[in-house]
Design a protein around this motif. Structure first.
Motif, mmCIF file in Angstrom:
data_model
loop_
_atom_site.group_PDB
_atom_site.id
_atom_site.type_symbol
_atom_site.label_atom_id
_atom_site.label_comp_id
_atom_site.label_asym_id
_atom_site.label_seq_id
_atom_site.Cartn_x
_atom_site.Cartn_y
_atom_site.Cartn_z
ATOM 1 N N ALA A 288 0.819 -1.202 0.000
ATOM 2 C CA ALA A 288 0.000 0.000 0.000
ATOM 3 C C ALA A 288 0.860 1.261 0.000
ATOM 4 N N ALA A 289 1.962 1.240 0.773
ATOM 5 C CA ALA A 289 2.849 2.401 0.812
ATOM 6 C C ALA A 289 3.544 2.606 -0.536
ATOM 7 N N ARG A 290 3.996 1.492 -1.145
ATOM 8 C CA ARG A 290 4.649 1.589 -2.442
ATOM 9 C C ARG A 290 3.701 2.161 -3.497
ATOM 10 N N LYS A 291 2.466 1.713 -3.465
ATOM 11 C CA LYS A 291 1.486 2.197 -4.425
ATOM 12 C C LYS A 291 1.282 3.689 -4.284
ATOM 13 N N GLN A 292 1.215 4.158 -3.050
ATOM 14 C CA GLN A 292 1.025 5.592 -2.828
ATOM 15 C C GLN A 292 2.256 6.378 -3.271
ATOM 16 N N ILE A 293 3.440 5.814 -3.035
ATOM 17 C CA ILE A 293 4.668 6.499 -3.443
ATOM 18 C C ILE A 293 4.737 6.625 -4.961
ATOM 19 N N VAL A 294 4.405 5.518 -5.661
ATOM 20 C CA VAL A 294 4.448 5.544 -7.124
ATOM 21 C C VAL A 294 3.451 6.547 -7.681
ATOM 22 N N GLU A 295 2.250 6.562 -7.149
ATOM 23 C CA GLU A 295 1.242 7.509 -7.628
ATOM 24 C C GLU A 295 1.708 8.951 -7.417
ATOM 25 N N GLY A 296 2.297 9.209 -6.272
ATOM 26 C CA GLY A 296 2.802 10.559 -6.021
ATOM 27 C C GLY A 296 3.977 10.914 -6.910
ATOM 28 N N ALA A 297 4.862 9.931 -7.170
ATOM 29 C CA ALA A 297 6.035 10.189 -8.010
ATOM 30 C C ALA A 297 5.630 10.508 -9.444
ATOM 31 N N VAL A 298 4.661 9.765 -9.980
ATOM 32 C CA VAL A 298 4.193 10.027 -11.339
ATOM 33 C C VAL A 298 3.651 11.452 -11.454
ATOM 34 N N GLY A 299 2.889 11.874 -10.468
ATOM 35 C CA GLY A 299 2.361 13.235 -10.489
ATOM 36 C C GLY A 299 3.459 14.279 -10.423
ATOM 37 N N MET A 300 4.479 14.030 -9.601
ATOM 38 C CA MET A 300 5.589 14.968 -9.491
ATOM 39 C C MET A 300 6.372 15.075 -10.798
ATOM 40 N N VAL A 301 6.605 13.931 -11.455
ATOM 41 C CA VAL A 301 7.338 13.945 -12.721
ATOM 42 C C VAL A 301 6.553 14.695 -13.786
ATOM 43 N N GLN A 302 5.266 14.433 -13.871
ATOM 44 C CA GLN A 302 4.439 15.137 -14.846
ATOM 45 C C GLN A 302 4.460 16.642 -14.610
ATOM 46 N N ASP A 303 4.343 17.039 -13.353
ATOM 47 C CA ASP A 303 4.375 18.479 -13.050
ATOM 48 C C ASP A 303 5.731 19.097 -13.406
ATOM 49 N N ALA A 304 6.826 18.354 -13.122
ATOM 50 C CA ALA A 304 8.159 18.888 -13.401
ATOM 51 C C ALA A 304 8.382 19.094 -14.899
ATOM 52 N N ILE A 305 8.009 18.089 -15.713
ATOM 53 C CA ILE A 305 8.208 18.202 -17.161
ATOM 54 C C ILE A 305 7.332 19.307 -17.738
ATOM 55 N N MET A 306 6.083 19.385 -17.283
ATOM 56 C CA MET A 306 5.183 20.423 -17.779
ATOM 57 C C MET A 306 5.703 21.809 -17.421
ATOM 58 N N GLN A 307 6.280 21.957 -16.223
ATOM 59 C CA GLN A 307 6.794 23.256 -15.809
ATOM 60 C C GLN A 307 7.989 23.671 -16.650
ATOM 61 N N LEU A 308 8.881 22.696 -16.949
ATOM 62 C CA LEU A 308 10.048 23.011 -17.765
ATOM 63 C C LEU A 308 9.654 23.429 -19.176
ATOM 64 N N GLU A 309 8.718 22.688 -19.756
ATOM 65 C CA GLU A 309 8.293 23.010 -21.108
ATOM 66 C C GLU A 309 7.469 24.293 -21.153
ATOM 67 N N LYS A 310 6.746 24.583 -20.078
ATOM 68 C CA LYS A 310 5.933 25.787 -20.042
ATOM 69 C C LYS A 310 6.805 27.036 -20.013
ATOM 70 N N ASP A 311 7.907 26.980 -19.241
ATOM 71 C CA ASP A 311 8.805 28.138 -19.166
ATOM 72 C C ASP A 311 9.557 28.367 -20.475
#
Length: 281
Positions: free
Chosen positions: A220-243
């Motif tokens: 359960a902890a791993r699943k939550q970590i993976v879900e959070g990591a995917v969201g963080m990666v998506q936000d990071a890439i979108m922010q870089l491309e947006k700037d």
């Protein structure tokens, strides 16, 4: 059967009347008026047979010739139906501690569970006439209700959407109180509170279930970590491309996502490899 007030009057006045009748009996015998004296004795004995002493938070159930005449809740000394049978019922709040019951939860796992039941009698007529030995009735129905509620839930759950015996003790206790009240209303008993006092896996599977519980927690902890990591990666890439500071093609976007996921999800800190370029570029 429903509780109703029985006929009664002030006991102190009754005792005074009895004393006067006895004094009249003595005086009548001295005056050789035996009929009046005998009548006074009969009335005094009749009133005296109805003397009842009631303690605080106690009810006297009055029966005369097999018929329910009513109940008396007024504390102190009273005089009620002569030559009647009075059964005292306690109206005080009481506790019942159940034994440790071995039941299966909703997943079929054997568990041990126990609870404390806080209750009191609110209808003395039902407690006496509608059930046989209401104290034993409360004990049996309490254990039956505990078993019924325990089989509806898993022992433990790592999902917020699913209730469990260990994680939602308050909700389980409330459901136990509601179900137990439904069972005990026939006995004139009010359930004030229910609380779980013991909850554990059965001894024969305790070690195995502990390992399973730990494994489920890790998953359960791993699943939550993976879900959070995917969201963080998506936000990071979108922010870089947006700037507009970095232009990434599909290959580099995949590589960056892979590196970010590895660094976020890894148990230990990642060791970066710095590319300083090549001498032959």
């Amino acid at each position: 059967m429903k509780e109703k007030p029985a006929w009664s009057f002030n006991g102190y006045a009754g005792v005074l009347i009895i004393a006067c009748l006895l004094a009249g009996t003595v005086f009548s015998f001295l005056e050789q008026q035996f009929i009046i004296g005998i009548l006074c004795v009969i009335v005094a004995v009749t009133l005296g047979s109805g003397i009842t002493l009631i303690q605080p938070n106690q009810s006297a159930v009055v029966m005369f010739l097999g018929k329910y005449m009513g109940s008396i809740r007024k504390e102190g000394i009273v005089i009620t139906v002569p030559f009647s049978v009075r059964k005292m019922i306690s109206l005080r709040v009481r506790n019942f501690n159940s034994n440790r019951l071995k039941v299966n939860d909703v997943n079929g796992n054997p568990i041990e569970i126990a609870a404390v039941i806080v209750f009191k009698v609110i209808d003395s007529a039902k407690a006496v006439f509608d059930v046989d030995q209401y104290e034993q009735f409360v004990e049996i129905q309490s254990e039956t209700a505990i078993r019924a509620v325990a089989t509806k839930y898993p022992y433990d759950s790592f999902s917020d959407a699913e209730l469990s015996l260990r994680g939602n003790a308050e909700e389980v206790s409330n459901e136990l109180r509601v179900e137990l009240q439904e069972r005990l209303k026939v006995a004139g008993v009010e359930v004030i509170e229910t609380r779980l006092t013991h909850l554990a896996y059965s001894t024969e599977i305790a070690q195995a279930m502990l390992q399973r519980q730990q494994a489920s927690a890790i998953i359960a902890a791993r699943k939550q970590i993976v879900e959070g990591a995917v969201g963080m990666v998506q936000d990071a890439i979108m922010q870089l491309e947006k700037d507009g500071s970095v232009e990434l093609d599909d290959e580099r976007r995949v590589a960056m996502a892979n590196n970010l996921l590895v660094s976020i999800v890894a148990d230990q800190g990642t060791q970066p490899v710095i590319n300083t370029g090549s001498l032959y570029q």
